[in-house]
Design a protein around this motif. Structure first.
Motif, mmCIF file in Angstrom:
data_model
loop_
_atom_site.group_PDB
_atom_site.id
_atom_site.type_symbol
_atom_site.label_atom_id
_atom_site.label_comp_id
_atom_site.label_asym_id
_atom_site.label_seq_id
_atom_site.Cartn_x
_atom_site.Cartn_y
_atom_site.Cartn_z
ATOM 1 N N GLY A 192 1.016 -3.950 7.923
ATOM 2 C CA GLY A 192 1.457 -5.221 7.194
ATOM 3 C C GLY A 192 2.681 -5.638 7.876
ATOM 4 N N LEU A 193 3.343 -4.899 8.446
ATOM 5 C CA LEU A 193 4.487 -5.166 9.440
ATOM 6 C C LEU A 193 3.927 -6.036 10.602
ATOM 7 N N ASP A 194 2.868 -5.441 11.122
ATOM 8 C CA ASP A 194 2.328 -5.948 12.404
ATOM 9 C C ASP A 194 1.826 -7.296 11.949
ATOM 10 N N MET A 195 1.390 -7.561 10.944
ATOM 11 C CA MET A 195 0.849 -8.942 10.320
ATOM 12 C C MET A 195 2.218 -10.018 10.340
ATOM 13 N N TYR A 196 3.121 -9.318 9.752
ATOM 14 C CA TYR A 196 4.256 -10.204 9.493
ATOM 15 C C TYR A 196 4.806 -10.501 10.948
ATOM 16 N N SER A 237 0.960 -1.098 0.163
ATOM 17 C CA SER A 237 -0.055 0.031 -0.212
ATOM 18 C C SER A 237 0.846 1.317 -0.104
ATOM 19 N N LYS A 238 0.217 2.599 -0.526
ATOM 20 C CA LYS A 238 0.725 3.658 -0.617
ATOM 21 C C LYS A 238 0.772 4.476 0.723
ATOM 22 N N ASP A 239 -0.337 3.626 1.499
ATOM 23 C CA ASP A 239 -0.480 4.429 2.887
ATOM 24 C C ASP A 239 0.388 4.026 3.931
ATOM 25 N N VAL A 240 0.906 4.907 4.761
ATOM 26 C CA VAL A 240 1.952 4.647 5.882
ATOM 27 C C VAL A 240 1.672 3.566 6.813
ATOM 28 N N THR A 241 0.420 4.106 7.180
ATOM 29 C CA THR A 241 -0.448 3.455 8.336
ATOM 30 C C THR A 241 -0.801 1.918 7.663
ATOM 31 N N ASP A 251 13.961 1.201 -1.022
ATOM 32 C CA ASP A 251 13.369 2.158 -1.588
ATOM 33 C C ASP A 251 13.737 3.372 -0.946
ATOM 34 N N LYS A 252 14.566 4.393 -1.765
ATOM 35 C CA LYS A 252 14.889 5.456 -0.966
ATOM 36 C C LYS A 252 13.726 6.477 -0.692
ATOM 37 N N LYS A 253 12.441 6.342 -1.121
ATOM 38 C CA LYS A 253 11.491 6.995 -1.148
ATOM 39 C C LYS A 253 10.541 6.545 0.077
ATOM 40 N N ALA A 254 10.854 5.461 0.686
ATOM 41 C CA ALA A 254 9.814 4.882 1.612
ATOM 42 C C ALA A 254 9.986 5.503 2.824
ATOM 43 N N ASN A 255 8.879 5.527 3.580
ATOM 44 C CA ASN A 255 9.063 6.220 5.029
ATOM 45 C C ASN A 255 9.908 5.592 5.833
ATOM 46 N N ALA A 256 10.866 6.558 6.682
ATOM 47 C CA ALA A 256 12.008 6.237 7.262
ATOM 48 C C ALA A 256 11.952 5.197 8.585
ATOM 49 N N GLY A 257 10.474 5.529 9.125
ATOM 50 C CA GLY A 257 10.083 4.682 10.172
ATOM 51 C C GLY A 257 9.733 3.157 9.703
ATOM 52 N N VAL A 258 9.023 3.096 8.720
ATOM 53 C CA VAL A 258 8.640 1.759 8.282
ATOM 54 C C VAL A 258 9.955 1.018 7.803
ATOM 55 N N LYS A 259 10.968 1.664 7.210
ATOM 56 C CA LYS A 259 12.135 1.055 6.572
ATOM 57 C C LYS A 259 12.752 0.697 7.826
ATOM 58 N N ARG A 260 13.035 1.406 8.795
ATOM 59 C CA ARG A 260 13.821 1.089 10.090
ATOM 60 C C ARG A 260 13.187 -0.151 10.823
ATOM 61 N N ARG A 261 11.687 -0.246 11.038
ATOM 62 C CA ARG A 261 10.986 -1.392 11.798
ATOM 63 C C ARG A 261 11.261 -2.561 10.554
ATOM 64 N N ALA A 262 11.260 -2.393 9.308
ATOM 65 C CA ALA A 262 11.300 -3.722 8.616
ATOM 66 C C ALA A 262 12.754 -4.102 8.490
ATOM 67 N N ARG A 263 13.555 -3.424 8.813
ATOM 68 C CA ARG A 263 15.069 -3.851 9.029
ATOM 69 C C ARG A 263 15.059 -4.747 10.261
#
Length: 544
Positions: free
Chosen positions: A502-506, A493-497, A524-536
């Motif tokens: 999706g990360l919660d589900m994972y 999704s393009k929506d950050v929330t 993705d350099k344009k991805a939200n920093a908080g989402v990227k950090r949590r994914a890592r």
């Protein structure tokens, strides 16, 4: 004894005169008399010795008595008279001293709970991070962690947390740790809690309350004497908490002491209400007649009558049923509500079940709500048609939602069909769709495919953001293998929330299908920093 000796002497003298034995030499008579006197002397000495010994023994016994005439043995908490091998026996003598339990370490961690908690870890470093917080964190950090551990019932850190309790000077942290071990029903802090309740007057009110709650959860019998004394003192600061506690740890024998308060003119209505609850919880059948009188008394405080009605049911005495059925005809909806609370305790009594089912149609929403709760507790599947009707037509949304919950719990064909219909209908209420998804996932009986189909549609429907978020929350809480596609859609999704959900589900479902999508977000350099950090973090990757 002296008279006996004199009689012997006289008899000897008289006998000698009568038979002409006057020739007996004086010295023989003196010997005989001397022998008798000597024997009397020995008897006298023995008598005095026995008397002195008896006096000494009685004196020693008296010295072992306390000022009230009770022996040390009678002072002990576990007397032979009171214990009688009954672990649940009450305290018959309430002036006994409190025996503080010995210190003990936490119980071994429950394997199932530990495994369930481990599945909620963000990554492999979570355990070491939690341990570091416990060891080196400030009070607010530790408090936040404890909240998470309490919510997850996570027993893996009980040893570390126990040691922290012994060292910590933070009242807030100590109270939170009491809550943690209370949730685990671990009595390792029983000695501390009983000590506080035994002499609470110099402690913070919040600490005393936390100790009461802990004692209730671990069912500490050692606390009974201290709690009873606080009730007897009638200190307003502790009276209600003490009554609530004795309701959880006391027995019917303890109720005998509590009944003394019913006739005290100075007892407040609030205290009387608490007393009603407690007498019911400890099945104080000895007070049944008195509670019937209170419940039926129109001049009594209404809240006292309400709690008396509930207590009559909690005693599980079948004679309560006709009393409660009659009380249900009262005009006050609050009394009718609490009559239903009492009738809940009689699942095998036809008259009680009949009143509960008919109460689903009561004019007052509080009574309907209580009736639906009672249906769940008694598992009354014959009430399903009433619940379906209320789920469709009740004017109160709260009643509809409660009907959904109980229908899913009862797991009947009619109820399940109704709930699935709420999910699949095109123009349905989004709030009802969300509730149907939640209750069906919670019970896990049916509806998985229909829920998945709705979730996939909502992942791409940006006009129904609230429903998408609600469904994402439910799917993260109740993971299923088939939801891996939904997880991917939320991550794309393009929506950050929505991505975050999706990360919660994972995190809860560990879906392999989602890993490449998460890697794509990280790159993705344009991805939200908080989402990227949590994914890592979820993929155990080092920070950039």
């Amino acid at each position: 004894m002296k008279k006996f000796g004199l009689w012997v002497v006289c008899s000897l003298v008289f006998s000698g005169f009568l038979f002409g034995q006057s020739t007996v030499e004086d010295e023989n008579l003196e010997d005989a008399v001397g022998s008798v006197i000597e024997e009397n002397s020995e008897i006298k000495e023995n008598s005095e010795t026995e008397e002195n010994s008896e006096i000494k023994e009685n004196s020693e016994i008296e010295e072992s008595l306390d000022i009230e005439g009770n022996t040390e043995a009678e002072k002990d908490f576990e007397t032979e008279e009171n214990s009688e091998g009954d672990e649940d026996s009450g305290i018959e003598v309430y002036d006994l001293k409190t025996v503080i339990p010995e210190k003990k370490r936490p119980k071994a961690a429950d394997a199932e709970k530990a495994e369930a908690a481990a599945k909620k870890d963000e990554n492999e470093k979570t355990v070491s991070e939690y341990k570091n917080t416990i060891m080196y964190g400030i009070a607010s950090e530790i408090s936040d962690l404890l909240d998470k551990l309490i919510e997850n019932e996570d027993p893996r850190f009980s040893e570390d947390i126990y040691d922290l309790f012994q060292m910590s000077k933070s009242v807030d942290v100590k109270e939170k740790i009491l809550n943690y071990f209370g949730k685990l029903e671990d009595p390792c802090l029983e000695d501390y809690a009983v000590t506080v309740v035994d002499d609470p007057f110099d402690e913070k009110r919040s600490t005393v309350k936390a100790c009461f709650q802990y004692i209730q959860k671990v069912k500490s019998k050692a606390a009974v004497p201290a709690v009873i004394r606080l009730i007897e003192n009638e200190n307003e600061d502790y009276f209600n908490d003490a009554l609530t506690t004795i309701g959880d740890i006391g027995s019917a024998k303890d109720a005998v002491k509590l009944t003394e308060f019913l006739d005290k003119p100075e007892i407040t209505d609030a205290q009387k209400q608490s007393l009603m609850k407690t007498l019911g919880k400890i099945h104080a059948v000895e007070t049944w007649d008195k509670l019937v009188e209170i419940a039926q008394n129109d001049d009594e405080n209404m809240f006292v009558r309400m709690y008396a009605a509930e207590a009559l049911g909690a005693m599980e005495k079948k004679e309560s049923v006709p009393v409660l059925v009659e009380l249900f005809e009262a005009n006050d909806p609050n009394l009718r509500q609490y009559v239903l609370k009492g009738l809940e305790f009689f699942p095998d009594v036809l008259e009680a079940k009949s009143v509960i089912i008919q109460a689903i149609r009561d004019d007052h929403y509080k009574v309907r709500l209580e009736a639906i709760d009672a249906v769940k507790k008694q598992e009354l599947k014959e009430a399903v048609p009433y619940l379906v009707y209320r789920g469709k037509n009740d004017p109160e949304e709260k009643i509809k939602m409660k009907s959904f919950e109980v229908l899913a719990f009862l797991n009947t064909q009619e109820g399940n069909d109704f709930l699935i219909e709420r999910i699949t209908e095109k123009k349905g209420n989004d709030g009802q769709k969300s509730k149907a998804v939640e209750v069906l996932l919670k019970e896990g009986h049916t509806g998985e495919s229909e829920i998945k189909e709705l979730a996939l549609k909502m992942a791409e429907d940006y006009k129904r953001k609230s429903l998408r978020a609600a469904i994402g929350k439910h799917l993260a809480k109740y993971p299923r293998d088939s939801f891996d596609e939904v997880c991917v859609k939320y991550l794309e999704s393009k929506d950050v929330t929505t991505q975050s959900q999706g990360l919660d589900m994972y995190q809860s479902g560990k879906y392999e299908l989602a890993v490449p999508v998460m890697q794509k977000i990280i790159d993705d350099k344009k991805a939200n920093a908080g989402v990227k950090r949590r994914a890592r973090k979820l993929l155990n990757m080092e920070e950039e």
